[in-house]
Scaffold this active site. Structure first.
Site, PDB file in Angstrom:
ATOM      1  CD  GLU B 278     -17.686 -14.249 -35.406  1.00 42.30           C
ATOM      2  OE1 GLU B 278     -18.335 -14.377 -34.349  1.00 42.30           O
ATOM      3  OE2 GLU B 278     -18.211 -13.993 -36.488  1.00 42.30           O
ATOM      4  CD  GLU B 281     -13.715 -19.124 -37.253  1.00 41.24           C
ATOM      5  OE1 GLU B 281     -14.464 -18.772 -36.320  1.00 41.24           O
ATOM      6  OE2 GLU B 281     -14.081 -19.854 -38.194  1.00 41.24           O
ATOM      7  CB  CYS B 298     -23.826 -14.557 -33.393  1.00 39.24           C
ATOM      8  SG  CYS B 298     -23.163 -13.255 -34.370  1.00 39.24           S
ATOM      9  CB  SER B 318     -17.481 -17.730 -37.643  1.00 40.83           C
ATOM     10  OG  SER B 318     -17.032 -17.997 -36.339  1.00 40.83           O
ATOM     11  CD  GLU B 360     -27.758 -20.492 -31.522  1.00 39.99           C
ATOM     12  OE1 GLU B 360     -28.346 -19.631 -30.839  1.00 39.99           O
ATOM     13  OE2 GLU B 360     -26.667 -20.297 -32.062  1.00 39.99           O
ATOM     14  CB  CYS B 502     -30.675  -8.815 -31.794  1.00 41.51           C
ATOM     15  SG  CYS B 502     -29.398  -9.933 -32.343  1.00 41.51           S
TER      16      CYS B 502
END
Ligand code: FMN
Ligand code: SF4
Ligand code: SF4
Ligand code: SF4
Lengths: 631, 573
Positions: B278, B281, B298, B318, B360, B502
């Site tokens: 990432e 990127e 994420c 991303s 996911e 999270c």
């Protein structure tokens, strides 16, 4: 946009013409409000339009709103030049032709008119009662309804010819908002939408709250079953509401107002929209009205159609485009309402009182009515009464006068039992209390409520448990479901009432116990629902049950313990027997019985096995010889 | 300072607070049901009603503003009777299956009936028998157990800005439902599970993968491997009665081995891998001109949110898979080969603080014509259930390390468990990528903490970046609105679907308060501070994986295994 020039005062001769105190051609007036149309006024109108006599005489046809005598709709009025206006009731196309042929031909009537409208300079008809002497109208005091049924609701000038918008202009020129609030507070006018909150005081809260924007909302949601007072006012005299709204908006400092109106009222919406356009055109609404610097626009907002959307906080959310669900108060809308701004919500009738209130002044208004309830109240009178309709009586008039004098009493020689007043939030008042004056406090003391104006007369054939069940069923379907006491509590009360009226044979296991426990639980639940619900719907929902329990406890006991319905309404509690003398053994009933409780040889008298019968009543409908006896 | 009198005692109130707040500060407990800290009060359940002198009706403490001189009776016979009746009414049509309910023992309705002394079914009632909604890969709705407190609706609308569910119907037909009553799977639901976190009953639960995992563990033909997300080790202990904030990292690996997992890996390792990709990127986008700002990818709830509500912004996401999916991919592609296992016989379980991870793992792009990267996802709560099912106890176990090759992590990778963690980790590595050197102070204070929106300007050599960190999708929506309105100063934005990141995920222990979130957060910061390796690029296990297998960040193999694509979604709204 700059201010428009207000139209100059009408020329007196023209005004007389508009008031139909002088007409040059015959005028035919047909009541084409929703109620009239429902009774067939549309066909009458068609028939009249094509009538040769009408065309020959160049008669003018005017559509008017509802005058209130629903029982005699459709109504057709005829006014010949120089003569008083006559009113005929229960007209159909045929009768319309007969009446008009005669009236427009030889100037005589083929059958007696209901009444005439006497007026200066018009020759009265002999032998016809004046409207003021007609029993339906005599006891009434018509402030709000004064123009309904008389004027063409789509004509601004007809409204102006009867003093329309004079009070609005006077207030604008001569009174400050604070003075106006004080005047209305002093008049004692209370909200007609149900709660009865003093209108002037509510305005003052909003007037005194500093804010950049304030709103006025007219509550025309009218969701009570059977209520149509607001509809009739808007259909029949929309400018009165517009003028009232202008006065109220000025008092609180609102430059934008909404009319929240049921989408099921298309005619009211149409007439109101026309009136608003006319008022804007004439400069009674808009920017810098009459050069006063005051702005006001009025917007029509169609309601979502749920009863609870009439509750003010739910209504606000609904206007904002959200789900109409009540929220806790405080804050009250007068402090924080529509879009968070101070908002006054008033009922149609409250607002429609204002032009007349301002005209006669606070003292004049306060002279009408009782100590705590001033002015008049409009009721939708229905049920077991000879003359149903829309009535406006002075506060303090006794219920007996409304039922017997205005309504003409219970027809068919039946015994009067009770009036239900206030709809789903109200209660039943028994015969013994019929002398109660119509005012907020007296009705409350008896466990009923002024409500918005539903008034249903009941006779010996009405079962009070069934009445309670009807309203509970309505409430438990219309509750918004937000708060637990109302959502679950009313469902429970309904279930208990269902248990009470359920056929003994459909009662399984513990149901009998529930039935006995039921009454105890009913009262306990009712208490909690009233005490702990979020909005007025829940807080008043138990009233129909509590008031019937209070006055007609014996009927409940007959259902619960005696397992019978004294009025013979609760089908499941009736017993069915076949009269052997009348039965010809056709077996129609036998085929319709869902539980095979009927036995008998073909062409011999049949019998119902009582132990099997579930009292569905199918056999009664099936029998062509009325041989099934119900008791 | 207004003063009020409650049950004969004088209490000092604060201006602008509700009666409930005053009472609670004064130590007077009034039961509540629809009230939830951080959600706007609605006054719906009426359990907090109290008697106030001079008022005709009971008033709800939760929404009643305190004013000087109120005289309140919180436990008068009238108030207590109303409360008990309300609970009895709720119980009267509630399914009597507490013993089979996921929330047995942790249910507000059970607590209330206990507290109010409901000991008999006084009010018999009819059940609703509404169908369960099992359409979603992540969330199961059981409307029969719903008490219509509206907390989930408020969480979904006000906190998450998603509004997948709302109150519908009237009267006793009122219920919480999705658009047109179709399943949650075709709604705009992003599977974040925040509704589950606030639901007081068993009406909302995660879709359980427990039986699936137990089946796999018992299947001798399968090698079952686990990966554990960074936020799990700092919250699991709470489900065994411990105070929030204890890290049980080592014991957790030991526990998973006892449960029968052949290998236990650390998702934080994959977080490091994510950062390598990432950060690269980001640097490439900065060099090639965009599209910017780049959004992290994420958090699967956030990804679906963009696909659903802002499809025109998909190019800003991303292309990196999330750590879960990256690790899943290299487990099957690399670990299996190295260990001589057929990838088909490796059953890969992810233990996550999240319900959206279940969704996911089943996304089509993750499955397209190939093996699933991840075969089952257990939430923190499900893991605790599994542990209990096996009669194990957390406290009994000595710590053990995770398995190689995916068992080493940097402090940066562990920070992924909190809002701001990805940003901090990415800044550390991007700085290295751009300048070749290390940040003097690795701690990036500006992106730390529980606030929903954090912004900073960051220097990477001669580049200055505008970065923003948001958690809670409602905050994300507001930021997107700003960007739509022309905001141009941002280069990199971290979004976590759940408030706090999270550690506050939809799979975490139910009913955590802000204090618990804070404790979990501090635990993560402590772990990072104590690590010797604190940047992704310095993680030797990551370097080794690139050397042995992947090549270089954004290289062809990375592209194939570690990156993905997104599609606009049409949902029922
Ligand atoms: C369930 C419910 C329904 C209501 N429906 C109406 C209605 O249809 N029309 C109305 O004017 N007021 C209705 N009200 C009363 C309004 O909330 C409000 O009190 C009223 O519009 C205020 O106007 P007033 O002061 O002029 O009466 C309703 C109240 C409740 C609780
Ligand atoms: S009292 Fe009934 S209608 Fe009013 S908020 Fe509660 S549930 Fe809704
Ligand atoms: S999982 Fe998240 S998005 Fe879906 S309904 Fe629940 S709160 Fe809303
Ligand atoms: S699903 Fe749970 S949180 Fe949502 S309204 Fe029902 S009980 Fe409340």
């Amino acid at each position: 946009m700059t201010s428009r020039t207000i139209p100059t005062a009408l020329d007196p001769a023209r005004a007389r013409e508009l008031r139909r105190e002088a007409v040059d051609v015959p005028v035919i007036l047909i009541g084409t409000g929703t109620c009239g149309l429902g009774a067939g006024a549309g066909a009458v109108l068609e028939a009249v339009r094509t009538l040769p006599a009408v065309q020959r005489r160049g008669a003018r046809i005017v559509e008017v709103g509802c005058i209130g005598l629903c029982a005699l709709e459709p109504m057709l009025d005829v006014q010949l030049p120089g003569r008083a206006r006559l009113c005929f009731g229960r007209v159909d196309p045929g009768k319309a032709r007969t009446v008009l042929d005669a009236m427009l031909g030889e100037g005589a009537w083929p059958e007696l008119p209901l009444f005439q409208f006497p007026a200066d300079g018009l020759q009265a008809w002999d032998g016809v009662p004046a409207i003021g002497d007609h029993p339906f109208f005599a006891p009434q005091t018509r402030l709000v309804l004064r123009n309904c049924g008389l004027i063409d609701p789509r004509s601004l000038d007809e409204y102006r010819a009867r003093g329309g918008y004079e009070q609005w202009l006077r207030v604008l020129a001569q009174m400050t908002p604070a003075e106006l609030c004080a005047e209305v507070e002093r008049s004692g006018l209370r909200g007609r939408g149900g709660g009865g909150f003093p209108a002037g005081r509510k305005w003052r809260f909003a007037q005194e709250t500093a804010a950049e924007r304030k709103f006025l909302v007219c509550n025309a949601d009218e969701g009570d079953p059977g209520a149509f007072m607001d509809r009739a006012v808007i259909e029949g005299d929309p400018h009165r509401l517009v003028e009232g709204m202008a006065i109220a908006a000025y008092a609180i400092g609102a430059s934008r107002a909404y009319v929240y109106i049921r989408a099921e009222y298309p005619l009211a919406i149409a007439n109101l929209s026309v009136a608003l356009d006319q008022a804007r055109q004439a400069g009674y609404l808009g920017r810098d009205i009459a050069g006063s610097g005051v702005d006001l626009d009025v917007v029509v907002k169609k309601g979502a159609g749920a009863f609870v959307c009439g509750e003010e906080t739910a209504l606000i959310l609904s206007i904002e485009g959200r789900r109409g669900m009540p929220r806790p108060r405080p804050p009250f809308p007068a402090v924080s309402g529509l879009f968070g701004c101070p908002t006054v919500i008033n009922n149609v009738e409250t607002l429609a009182n204002l032009p007349e209130l301002v005209r006669i002044g606070a003292d004049g208004f306060a002279a009408l009515g009782t100590a705590g309830s001033k002015g008049t109240k409009v009721f939708a009178l229905s049920g077991k009464v000879a003359r149903t309709g829309l009535v406006e009586v002075e506060m303090g008039t006794s219920l007996a006068d409304v039922v017997h004098a205005v309504g003409g009493g219970v027809p068919g020689g039946k015994r009067f039992k009770a009036v239900q007043i206030g709809g789903p939030s109200g209660g039943c008042i028994p015969a013994a209390h019929l002398d109660t004056p119509v005012d907020y406090e007296s009705l409350k003391e008896l466990g009923a409520m002024m409500g918005s104006g539903g008034l249903v007369v009941m006779d010996e054939d009405n079962c009070m448990v069934d009445v309670a069940k009807f309203f509970m069923d309505f409430i438990q379907r219309e509750s918004c479901g937000k708060c637990i006491p109302c959502r679950e509590g009313t469902r429970h009360m309904l279930e208990i009432l269902q248990a009470i009226t359920r056929h003994p044979r459909s009662e399984h296991g513990h149901m009998a116990l529930e039935r006995f426990q039921g009454v105890v639980n009913l009262e306990d639940l009712a208490g909690v629902i009233k005490d702990a619900s979020l909005c007025g719907l829940g807080m008043t929902a138990p009233n129909p049950v509590l008031s019937t329990l209070r006055w007609f406890r014996d009927e409940y006991e007959a259902h619960i313990f005696g397992r019978r319905c004294p009025a013979g309404v609760c089908t499941e509690l009736l017993s069915y027997r076949i009269d052997a003398a009348l039965c010809n053994g056709c077996s129609r009933c036998l085929r319709e019985c869902p539980v095979d409780a009927i036995v008998g040889e073909p062409r011999r008298p049949h019998t119902i096995i009582q132990e099997r019968c579930v009292a569905c009543g199918n056999c009664v409908t099936a029998c062509h010889r009325d041989a099934v006896l119900v008791s | 300072m207004p003063r009020i009198e409650a049950n004969g005692r004088t209490l000092e109130a604060r201006r602008g607070e509700t009666l409930l707040e005053t009472l609670r500060r004064g130590g007077i407990r009034v039961p509540t049901l629809c009230h939830y800290e951080g959600l706007p009060p609605t006054g719906a359940c009426r359990l907090c009603v109290v008697e106030v002198d001079g008022l005709p009706n009971l008033v709800p403490a939760c929404s009643y503003p305190v004013v000087e001189g109120l005289k309140v009776h919180t436990h008068s016979a009238r108030a207590v009777n109303a409360r008990r009746t309300i609970v009895e009414l709720l119980l009267s049509n509630h399914p009597d299956d507490c013993l089979y309910c996921a929330r047995h023992g942790n249910c507000r309705l059970q607590d209330l009936s206990e507290e109010l002394g409901v000991r008999a079914r006084r009010l018999p009632g009819t059940r609703r028998h509404l169908p369960r909604d099992v359409s979603s890969p992540a969330i199961v709705r059981d409307p029969d157990k719903c008490v219509l407190c509206g907390r989930c609706v408020r969480a979904c609308q006000e906190v998450q800005g998603v509004a997948a569910i709302d109150m519908t119907g009237r009267g006793s037909g009122a219920r919480v439902d999705t658009a047109f009553g179709e399943g949650l799977n075709v709604s705009s639901c992003v599977n974040c599970g925040q509704c589950v976190m606030v639901c007081p009953t068993g009406a909302l639960t995660e879709r359980s993968h427990l039986d699936l995992v137990e089946g796999a563990l018992r299947d001798p033909a399968l090698t079952v491997v686990a990966q554990v997300a960074p936020a799990v080790s700092v919250s699991l202990a709470e489900l065994f009665g411990e105070k929030p904030g204890r890290d049980v990292d080592g014991a957790l690996y030991a526990l998973l081995r006892r449960l029968g997992f052949s290998r236990v890996f650390d998702t934080a390792f994959a977080a490091d891998l994510t950062i390598m990709e990432e950060a690269s990127e980001l640097v490439r986008r900065l060099r090639d001109g965009g599209p910017l700002p780049m959004f992290t990818s994420c958090s699967p709830g956030w990804v679906k949110f963009v696909e659903t509500f802002y499809p025109e912004r998909i190019a800003h996401l991303s292309t990196c898979k999330s750590p879960q999916q990256m690790l899943g991919a290299v487990i099957k592609a690399h670990f299996a080969a190295r260990a001589g296992l057929e990838p088909e016989r490796v059953f890969s379980v992810a233990i996550m603080p999240c319900t959206a991870k279940k969704f996911e793992a089943q996304r089509e792009e993750m499955l397209e014509g190939k093996l699933a990267d991840v075969d089952a996802v257990l939430t923190t709560r499900e893991l605790a259930d599994l542990v209990r099912r096996r009669g194990l106890r957390l406290g009994d176990l000595a710590p053990e390390p995770a398995d190689m090759p995916f068992g080493r992590r940097s402090g940066a990778g562990k920070l992924f468990g909190a809002s701001g963690g990805v940003m901090e980790a990415a800044i550390r590595t991007a700085h290295h990528l751009v300048t070749g050197g290390e940040l003097a102070d690795l701690k990036v204070e500006a992106v730390r903490g529980l606030e929903g929106v954090k912004e900073a300007r960051v220097r990477l050599g001669d580049l200055e970046l505008g970065v923003a960190v948001v958690s809670g999708l409602g905050n994300a929506r507001r930021l997107l609105q700003e960007i739509d309105a022309g905001r141009r100063d941002l280069h990199f934005v971290e979004v976590m679907s759940c408030p706090g990141g999270c550690i506050g995920g939809g799979g975490q222990p139910i009913g955590a308060d802000p204090a618990a979130l804070g404790a979990r957060l501090q635990a993560l910061y402590r772990i990072d501070g104590a690590e010797t390796v604190r940047t992704a690029h310095a993680n030797p296990a990551v370097r080794q994986l690139y050397a042995e297998f992947l090549g270089e960040p954004l290289g062809p193999r990375s592209h194939e295994l570690l990156h993905t694509h997104y599609d606009a979604r049409t949902v029922l709204r």
